[in-house]
Motif scaffolding. Sequence first.
Motif, PDB file in Angstrom:
ATOM      1  N   UNK A   1       0.840  -1.210   0.000  1.00 45.80           N
ATOM      2  CA  UNK A   1       0.000   0.000   0.000  1.00 45.80           C
ATOM      3  C   UNK A   1       0.871   1.254   0.000  1.00 45.80           C
ATOM      4  N   UNK A   2       1.833   1.297   0.930  1.00 42.11           N
ATOM      5  CA  UNK A   2       2.700   2.464   1.056  1.00 42.11           C
ATOM      6  C   UNK A   2       3.527   2.692  -0.199  1.00 42.11           C
ATOM      7  N   UNK A   3       4.035   1.603  -0.803  1.00 45.02           N
ATOM      8  CA  UNK A   3       4.851   1.726  -2.009  1.00 45.02           C
ATOM      9  C   UNK A   3       4.009   2.266  -3.178  1.00 45.02           C
ATOM     10  N   UNK A   4       2.764   1.801  -3.280  1.00 38.50           N
ATOM     11  CA  UNK A   4       1.879   2.282  -4.340  1.00 38.50           C
ATOM     12  C   UNK A   4       1.560   3.768  -4.156  1.00 38.50           C
ATOM     13  N   UNK A   5       1.237   4.146  -2.913  1.00 38.83           N
ATOM     14  CA  UNK A   5       0.854   5.536  -2.649  1.00 38.83           C
ATOM     15  C   UNK A   5       2.016   6.497  -2.901  1.00 38.83           C
ATOM     16  N   UNK A   6       3.238   6.080  -2.486  1.00 40.49           N
ATOM     17  CA  UNK A   6       4.377   6.982  -2.603  1.00 40.49           C
ATOM     18  C   UNK A   6       5.004   6.984  -3.996  1.00 40.49           C
ATOM     19  N   UNK A   7       4.556   6.064  -4.865  1.00 41.07           N
ATOM     20  CA  UNK A   7       5.078   6.064  -6.230  1.00 41.07           C
ATOM     21  C   UNK A   7       4.273   7.005  -7.118  1.00 41.07           C
ATOM     22  N   UNK A   8       3.159   7.562  -6.553  1.00 37.41           N
ATOM     23  CA  UNK A   8       2.407   8.581  -7.271  1.00 37.41           C
ATOM     24  C   UNK A   8       1.332   8.063  -8.205  1.00 37.41           C
ATOM     25  N   UNK A   9       0.855   6.819  -8.012  1.00 35.50           N
ATOM     26  CA  UNK A   9      -0.177   6.327  -8.938  1.00 35.50           C
ATOM     27  C   UNK A   9      -1.580   6.822  -8.552  1.00 35.50           C
ATOM     28  N   UNK A  10      -1.717   7.362  -7.333  1.00 37.47           N
ATOM     29  CA  UNK A  10      -3.000   7.942  -6.927  1.00 37.47           C
ATOM     30  C   UNK A  10      -2.861   9.465  -6.877  1.00 37.47           C
TER      31      UNK A  10
ATOM     32  N   UNK B   1       8.010   1.085   9.145  1.00 34.86           N
ATOM     33  CA  UNK B   1       6.692   1.091   9.777  1.00 34.86           C
ATOM     34  C   UNK B   1       5.718   1.168   8.604  1.00 34.86           C
ATOM     35  N   UNK B   2       5.290   0.011   8.120  1.00 33.00           N
ATOM     36  CA  UNK B   2       4.499  -0.056   6.888  1.00 33.00           C
ATOM     37  C   UNK B   2       3.215   0.748   7.000  1.00 33.00           C
ATOM     38  N   UNK B   3       2.591   0.725   8.176  1.00 31.17           N
ATOM     39  CA  UNK B   3       1.321   1.430   8.352  1.00 31.17           C
ATOM     40  C   UNK B   3       1.485   2.943   8.158  1.00 31.17           C
ATOM     41  N   UNK B   4       2.662   3.469   8.540  1.00 31.56           N
ATOM     42  CA  UNK B   4       2.921   4.904   8.383  1.00 31.56           C
ATOM     43  C   UNK B   4       3.629   5.226   7.070  1.00 31.56           C
ATOM     44  N   UNK B   5       4.083   4.173   6.356  1.00 33.20           N
ATOM     45  CA  UNK B   5       4.780   4.391   5.094  1.00 33.20           C
ATOM     46  C   UNK B   5       6.141   5.005   5.266  1.00 33.20           C
ATOM     47  N   UNK B   6       6.924   4.553   6.281  1.00 36.06           N
ATOM     48  CA  UNK B   6       8.264   5.101   6.509  1.00 36.06           C
ATOM     49  C   UNK B   6       9.296   3.981   6.541  1.00 36.06           C
TER      50      UNK B   6
END
Length: 592
Positions: free
Chosen positions: A24-33, A167-172
């Motif tokens: 989830x974090x990798x998808x969000x931070x790669x800019x696809x949304x 911390x996958x939940x926080x995306x860090x």
Amino acid sequence: MDRQKIRNLAIIAHVDHGKTTLVDGMLKQSGIFHEKQVVQERILDRNDLERERGITIMAKNTAVFYRGYKLNIVDTPGHADFGGEVERIVQMVDGALLLVDAFEGPMPQTRFVLKKALGVGLQPIVVINKMDRPNARPAEVVDEVLDLFIDLGATEEQLDFPVVYTVARQGTATLDPGRPGEDLQPLFDTIIQHIPAPSGDPAAALQVGVSIIDYDPYVGRQAIGRVHNGTIRAKQDVAIIRADGSMIKGQVAALHVFNGLKKVAVEEASAGEIVVVSGLEDINVANTITSPEDPRPLDFVQIDEPTVAMTFMVNKSPFAGREGEYVTSRKLRERLFREAGSDVSLKVEETDSPEALIVSGRGELHLAILIETMRREGYEFEVSRPRAIIKEIDGVKCEPIEELVVEVPETYVGAVIECLGPRKSEMVNMENKGDGQVRLTFYIPTRGLFGFRSEFLTVTRGLGIMYHAFHHYAPYTGEIVTRTRGSLVAFETGETTSFGLENAQERGELFVGPGVPVYRGMIVGEHSRPGDLMINVCKKKQLTNIRSSTADIAVKLVPPREMSLEQCLEFIAADELLEVTPKSLRMRKQQV
């Protein structure tokens, strides 16, 4: 795309260590949304069952772009029963992110998935997740992971693994456990630096290894796999080499690659890319798509054998055909063989009867998920009690043995050991985890685990955690008595009444309330003693002209025990069946 700019990786871990959340974090931070888009948690768990249970059942593909690099990511299940998904995925990738909980450390399934990854030479990156847990112990966990790598015979290159703390939940993510991360950039950089670009020759003869079968209602079966060599094109004529060596021909109708959560149509794809091939109807997992002029099959990883079997039958109960859409043996057979075509760890075998099939899988949960999926699709059928698959090895009768790990508060250790004693278990390790928690490791026959989960939750007051995974085959350990009480069986067909249930509840614990249709031979409760007992739960009170003002007020019924699918499978004995329909689960005796 330039092969040097591609990275193919799998995310592997024990169940509930945070794989899907990290994706989830990798998808969000790669800019696809886009910024204001509302995105649900565990994006890749698209199946209703996955969302309800909080587990990944099927491997999922996605791709993210980072600084000009394309990262093809495969999210794999963490549960031992879906290990077949992991075994076939390691063929598609060049590296693996091994996620380990910062407190729990390596667990049984961690060993299983890592063994498969190391066996095919994947380059590992260790990710210590859940660093925000108050009792996190990252330094000790890294040491435990290193010991596990050594134990599994990792090469010198594999032992020199980088470690990322997240911390996958926080995306860090961070490379220093003492300093909190700000985003997942350190993880992306580590992937690009340490996972090699895919090998292969775009000019060589075509070889595409099929690792996943997907289904699209518009185009039918879709084969997902990696192009090992050559270049595949849309509308190209190809040959399909099956696992048994036979070959058939076909044509690629359409070709797609992954981009975020979408499949993007392309005209061609070269060695190193992960592709989705449409138009090949007779294709299955472990097949090779190759050139008809120069057919070359690929070697596939050996898939571990199933350990648990059940018989699936056409429903023959008195209520058969009332609630299901697909009720015939032909529909049941088609559905099961279709499932076996896409799930490499599932086997379907014919029996003497055209109305019964033997289905073998990796465990109770593996088969229970199949049953639940089918009933939601409108199928109606019956299943037998799960049974362990016994093998003869060197003339000795052998059975599957599981490694069982339980974590319980200290006060329940004695009760758990007492429960596992009669189930032929052998305790191999006992470890105090701190905070009053104790981790116990056992070797136990697969048969001994049938029905244990509900008993375990009862004796630990719901505070215990258990995991198990297949470990090895060992000589048969003898009979195991897992159920000491009989069944309460309905005496006649009708509708349950409060009067009948009031008398019946004195004999044991009921599974049905008033106003429920039952038939003769249906199991309506658990007897308080060994042996079955026929009871009349449809009995009506005889009316007389003598009435009492308080007689009918005194009916007090104990709420019935709600039985889930897994509880029903655990409960039924060898001479009992579970009737499965889209609306109901009914247990019954085979013969009444």
